[in-house]
Design a protein around this motif. Structure first.
Motif, PDB file in Angstrom:
ATOM      1  N   LEU A  19       5.602  13.431   6.484  1.00  0.00           N
ATOM      2  CA  LEU A  19       6.344  12.264   5.993  1.00  0.00           C
ATOM      3  C   LEU A  19       5.655  10.953   6.373  1.00  0.00           C
ATOM      4  N   LEU A  20       5.185  10.858   7.605  1.00  0.00           N
ATOM      5  CA  LEU A  20       4.488   9.635   8.018  1.00  0.00           C
ATOM      6  C   LEU A  20       3.176   9.451   7.270  1.00  0.00           C
ATOM      7  N   LEU A  21       2.464  10.540   7.033  1.00  0.00           N
ATOM      8  CA  LEU A  21       1.227  10.460   6.264  1.00  0.00           C
ATOM      9  C   LEU A  21       1.512  10.033   4.827  1.00  0.00           C
ATOM     10  N   LEU A  26       1.240   5.941   0.707  1.00  0.00           N
ATOM     11  CA  LEU A  26       1.932   5.120  -0.287  1.00  0.00           C
ATOM     12  C   LEU A  26       1.679   3.641  -0.040  1.00  0.00           C
ATOM     13  N   LEU A  27       1.761   3.222   1.202  1.00  0.00           N
ATOM     14  CA  LEU A  27       1.500   1.822   1.522  1.00  0.00           C
ATOM     15  C   LEU A  27       0.057   1.433   1.222  1.00  0.00           C
ATOM     16  N   MET A  28      -0.876   2.344   1.474  1.00  0.00           N
ATOM     17  CA  MET A  28      -2.277   2.024   1.205  1.00  0.00           C
ATOM     18  C   MET A  28      -2.583   2.032  -0.286  1.00  0.00           C
ATOM     19  N   ARG A  29      -1.875   2.836  -1.054  1.00  0.00           N
ATOM     20  CA  ARG A  29      -2.076   2.839  -2.508  1.00  0.00           C
ATOM     21  C   ARG A  29      -1.533   1.556  -3.142  1.00  0.00           C
ATOM     22  N   GLY A  33      -7.097  -2.593  -4.204  1.00  0.00           N
ATOM     23  CA  GLY A  33      -8.310  -1.816  -3.925  1.00  0.00           C
ATOM     24  C   GLY A  33      -7.952  -0.376  -3.609  1.00  0.00           C
ATOM     25  N   ASP A  34      -8.951   0.473  -3.618  1.00  0.00           N
ATOM     26  CA  ASP A  34      -8.714   1.879  -3.311  1.00  0.00           C
ATOM     27  C   ASP A  34      -9.246   2.162  -1.915  1.00  0.00           C
ATOM     28  N   TRP A  35      -8.381   2.086  -0.934  1.00  0.00           N
ATOM     29  CA  TRP A  35      -8.759   2.265   0.457  1.00  0.00           C
ATOM     30  C   TRP A  35      -8.820   3.726   0.854  1.00  0.00           C
TER      31      TRP A  35
END
Length: 123
Positions: A19-21, A26-29, A33-35
């Protein structure tokens, strides 16, 4: 009873790690940019499974060295066998077959570790 508690603690730790991953991805998406490109994210949920055995090891069960060896051997053998099985159904290009195999083998290995180690000392 301690074996069942260890297995459930490991399963809960895996679910919390997933869940944390998922929230982190989701936050990074959502960020510009594509982190996430090129990062091996699939192994991170398995890292959450380390905490329950370490806490149990710290409570000094009577046969903890023998239990740690038995748990590690179970994890390697069962994880390898599950990797062969999951490789047949899950595409290996994303690395999900290995994560699935490790997530299935980790609760069994911690249960073996707790069973062989014996009940922990009371605090």
């Amino acid at each position: 009873m301690h074996v069942r508690a260890m297995v459930w603690a490991t399963i809960l730790a895996e679910l919390v790690g997933v869940l944390l991953l998922g929230l982190l991805l989701l936050l990074m998406r959502l960020a510009p940019g594509d982190w996430t490109e090129g990062v091996a994210w699939t192994g991170l949920p398995v890292l959450a499974t380390v905490r329950p055995p370490l806490e149990y090891f710290g409570r000094r069960p009577p046969h903890r060295a023998r239990g740690a060896a038995a748990g590690l051997l179970t994890f390697v053998v069962l994880g390898g066998a599950l990797l062969l099985v999951t490789g047949q159904w899950v595409p290996a290009d994303e690395g999900l077959d290995g994560v699935l195999a490790m997530m299935l083998a980790a609760p069994v290995a911690t249960g073996v570790f707790a069973a062989v180690s014996g009940p922990a000392a009371a605090r």
